[in-house]
Scaffold this motif. Structure first.
Motif, PDB file in Angstrom:
ATOM      1  N   VAL A  66       0.983  -1.128   0.013  1.00 45.37           N
ATOM      2  CA  VAL A  66       0.023   0.084  -0.077  1.00 45.37           C
ATOM      3  C   VAL A  66       0.957   1.170   0.183  1.00 45.37           C
ATOM      4  N   GLY A  67       2.140   1.080   0.329  1.00 42.82           N
ATOM      5  CA  GLY A  67       2.908   2.507   0.500  1.00 42.82           C
ATOM      6  C   GLY A  67       3.733   2.517  -0.765  1.00 42.82           C
ATOM      7  N   LEU A  68       3.340   1.749  -1.844  1.00 41.68           N
ATOM      8  CA  LEU A  68       4.265   2.011  -3.230  1.00 41.68           C
ATOM      9  C   LEU A  68       4.014   3.291  -3.912  1.00 41.68           C
ATOM     10  N   GLY A  69       2.678   3.533  -3.663  1.00 44.25           N
ATOM     11  CA  GLY A  69       2.209   4.930  -4.489  1.00 44.25           C
ATOM     12  C   GLY A  69       2.981   6.071  -3.824  1.00 44.25           C
ATOM     13  N   PHE A  70       2.940   5.993  -2.520  1.00 44.37           N
ATOM     14  CA  PHE A  70       3.759   7.071  -1.750  1.00 44.37           C
ATOM     15  C   PHE A  70       5.391   7.080  -2.089  1.00 44.37           C
ATOM     16  N   LYS A  71       5.660   5.887  -2.415  1.00 48.40           N
ATOM     17  CA  LYS A  71       7.221   5.734  -2.402  1.00 48.40           C
ATOM     18  C   LYS A  71       7.544   6.455  -3.883  1.00 48.40           C
ATOM     19  N   GLU A  72       6.756   6.300  -4.776  1.00 49.18           N
ATOM     20  CA  GLU A  72       7.005   6.921  -6.059  1.00 49.18           C
ATOM     21  C   GLU A  72       6.926   8.400  -6.079  1.00 49.18           C
ATOM     22  N   GLU A  73       6.006   8.965  -5.248  1.00 48.16           N
ATOM     23  CA  GLU A  73       5.754  10.341  -5.218  1.00 48.16           C
ATOM     24  C   GLU A  73       7.035  10.991  -4.335  1.00 48.16           C
ATOM     25  N   ILE A  74       7.545  10.348  -3.250  1.00 49.33           N
ATOM     26  CA  ILE A  74       8.548  10.583  -2.662  1.00 49.33           C
ATOM     27  C   ILE A  74       9.980  10.537  -3.433  1.00 49.33           C
ATOM     28  N   GLN A  75      10.114   9.525  -4.320  1.00 49.82           N
ATOM     29  CA  GLN A  75      11.234   9.514  -5.441  1.00 49.82           C
ATOM     30  C   GLN A  75      11.126  10.692  -6.361  1.00 49.82           C
ATOM     31  N   ASP A  76       9.936  11.222  -6.840  1.00 53.92           N
ATOM     32  CA  ASP A  76       9.896  12.200  -7.550  1.00 53.92           C
ATOM     33  C   ASP A  76      10.308  13.426  -7.146  1.00 53.92           C
ATOM     34  N   ILE A  77       9.896  13.800  -5.818  1.00 52.71           N
ATOM     35  CA  ILE A  77      10.458  15.017  -4.867  1.00 52.71           C
ATOM     36  C   ILE A  77      11.875  14.877  -4.952  1.00 52.71           C
ATOM     37  N   GLN A  78      12.491  13.885  -4.664  1.00 48.71           N
ATOM     38  CA  GLN A  78      13.952  13.559  -4.602  1.00 48.71           C
ATOM     39  C   GLN A  78      14.625  13.838  -5.899  1.00 48.71           C
ATOM     40  N   ARG A  79      13.958  13.605  -7.093  1.00 50.67           N
ATOM     41  CA  ARG A  79      14.460  13.999  -8.047  1.00 50.67           C
ATOM     42  C   ARG A  79      14.552  15.425  -8.425  1.00 50.67           C
ATOM     43  N   GLU A  80      13.394  16.063  -7.961  1.00 53.30           N
ATOM     44  CA  GLU A  80      13.230  17.653  -8.086  1.00 53.30           C
ATOM     45  C   GLU A  80      14.246  18.085  -7.357  1.00 53.30           C
ATOM     46  N   LYS A  81      14.603  17.574  -6.460  1.00 59.09           N
ATOM     47  CA  LYS A  81      15.487  18.391  -5.098  1.00 59.09           C
ATOM     48  C   LYS A  81      16.751  18.149  -5.621  1.00 59.09           C
ATOM     49  N   ALA A  82      17.240  16.942  -6.138  1.00 60.60           N
ATOM     50  CA  ALA A  82      18.416  16.864  -7.034  1.00 60.60           C
ATOM     51  C   ALA A  82      18.865  17.828  -8.165  1.00 60.60           C
ATOM     52  N   LYS A  83      17.558  18.059  -9.073  1.00 59.21           N
ATOM     53  CA  LYS A  83      17.691  18.904 -10.003  1.00 59.21           C
ATOM     54  C   LYS A  83      17.967  20.360  -9.542  1.00 59.21           C
ATOM     55  N   LEU A  84      17.220  20.796  -8.628  1.00 61.78           N
ATOM     56  CA  LEU A  84      17.539  22.179  -8.215  1.00 61.78           C
ATOM     57  C   LEU A  84      18.605  22.413  -7.611  1.00 61.78           C
ATOM     58  N   LEU A  85      19.540  21.384  -6.662  1.00 65.33           N
ATOM     59  CA  LEU A  85      20.705  21.673  -6.170  1.00 65.33           C
ATOM     60  C   LEU A  85      21.803  21.710  -7.498  1.00 65.33           C
ATOM     61  N   LYS A  86      21.494  20.853  -8.328  1.00 65.84           N
ATOM     62  CA  LYS A  86      22.521  20.966  -9.480  1.00 65.84           C
ATOM     63  C   LYS A  86      22.379  22.273 -10.128  1.00 65.84           C
ATOM     64  N   GLU A  87      21.325  22.787 -10.645  1.00 61.89           N
ATOM     65  CA  GLU A  87      20.906  23.918 -11.265  1.00 61.89           C
ATOM     66  C   GLU A  87      21.549  25.257 -10.588  1.00 61.89           C
ATOM     67  N   HIS A  88      21.772  25.052  -8.969  1.00 65.52           N
ATOM     68  CA  HIS A  88      22.316  26.056  -8.447  1.00 65.52           C
ATOM     69  C   HIS A  88      23.744  25.890  -7.789  1.00 65.52           C
ATOM     70  N   GLY A  89      24.317  24.866  -8.339  1.00 61.81           N
ATOM     71  CA  GLY A  89      25.540  24.724  -8.247  1.00 61.81           C
ATOM     72  C   GLY A  89      25.935  23.926  -7.051  1.00 61.81           C
TER      73      GLY A  89
END
Length: 325
Positions: A66-89
């Motif tokens: 039942v937690g698989l859907g939440f896991k995918e959403e959390i991973q999406d957020i992690q990817r967005e955070k990684a993208k922002l960190l890279k963009e800002h050096g």
């Protein structure tokens, strides 16, 4: 020379203080990121809320699926955070905890056992007690001299002068140091008093200490005295760490084997130390005035067979050079 309870507690307080510094540093880096990337704080809060909801859902419905859907959403957020960190050096791990010792995460322990960094701190305290630091400042490869070894008469059965022979021994010792990370060989230095056994041993110990290895040095008499205090008397101030460090340090040096009072206890403990360290692939260096025959006479067959068959045995020759210095 074992850690007392007060010394052990002092070391653990050092780790607690370091953990507090780690947390403060991590929070400081996060605040720096939040200042440059305002949406990062909201993303972190969102990921935290989703993680909590996922956990509650899994506990309520007693199912991991039942937690698989939440896991995918959390991973999406992690990817967005990684993208922002890279963009800002910023480095990808900039908002994560950074540790002085990543292995134990600055706790001093890994899977309930003392970390290598704890051993290094403990050995530093033990060396301060024994004054070995001062000895190693004098007895090291920088101060080794071949001038005390005869370069005229050839050694019987070897075909080299003692000068030439010691050149070979020094090369072997330096190779031992270079290869220590891959192959922790054990060595027996034996020969008459004053031919350089302890000096050579200290040269190796100093070189490995400088490379960050955990090296423990004992005279033979001192080693068994310390083990006896822990095993036979169980002194309340004795933390018992000595047995653990003897078994697990990178290099154990036992100097002047044969000067201790040899009895059943010594034979038993010496076998335990030698055998455990061989099985664990840990390096040990033993120096002694005893020749191989005398070692067989003094110690059990189990001990001498392991030393003679599994150690590199290096005889040293010549006259007592200490009076020449």
């Amino acid at each position: 020379m074992a850690l007392t309870n007060s010394q052990y507690n002092a070391l653990m307080r050092e780790y607690e203080a370091q953990q507090a510094i780690d947390r403060e540093d991590c929070q400081r880096r996060k605040e720096e990121v939040y200042a440059k990337i305002p949406q990062m704080k909201a993303l972190e809060a969102q990921a935290g809320e989703l993680a909590l909801l996922r956990f509650q859902k899994m506990m309520t419905e007693k199912s991991i699926d039942v937690g698989l859907g939440f896991k995918e959403e959390i991973q999406d957020i992690q990817r967005e955070k990684a993208k922002l960190l890279k963009e800002h050096g910023f480095p990808q791990d900039y908002m994560q905890m950074h540790y002085v010792c990543p292995e134990c995460k600055d706790t001093g322990k890994v899977d309930g056992k003392k970390c290598h960094c704890f051993q290094m701190k403990a050995l530093k305290l033990l060396y301060a007690q024994s004054n070995i630091d001062g000895t190693l400042q004098k007895e090291n490869f920088d101060n080794f001299s071949f001038q005390y070894y005869d370069n005229r008469k050839r050694l019987a059965g070897i075909g080299l002068t003692n000068y030439e022979y010691m050149k070979n021994i020094i090369r072997h010792c330096q190779k031992y140091i270079e290869n220590f990370g891959q192959q922790k060989e054990s060595i027996l230095f034996y020969g008459n008093t004053g031919v350089g056994k302890t000096f050579l041993t200290n040269c190796i110990a100093k070189a490995l200490l400088d490379r960050g290895y955990a090296v423990l040095y004992f005279s033979s008499a001192e080693l068994f005295d310390q083990v006896a205090k822990v095993k036979l008397r169980r002194e309340p101030e004795d933390g018992g760490d000595i047995e653990d460090i003897v078994d697990t340090c990178d290099l154990l040096v036992i100097d002047d084997l044969g000067t201790e009072l040899v009895n059943n206890f010594v034979n038993s403990e010496l076998f335990h130390i030698i055998n455990n360290r061989l099985l664990a692939g840990k390096g040990t260096i033993i120096s002694t005035n005893l020749d191989l025959k005398a070692m067989r006479d003094n110690y059990t067959e189990r001990i001498t067979s392991r030393i003679i068959n599994q150690y590199t045995t290096i005889p040293l020759y010549g006259e007592d050079i200490r009076g020449k210095k």
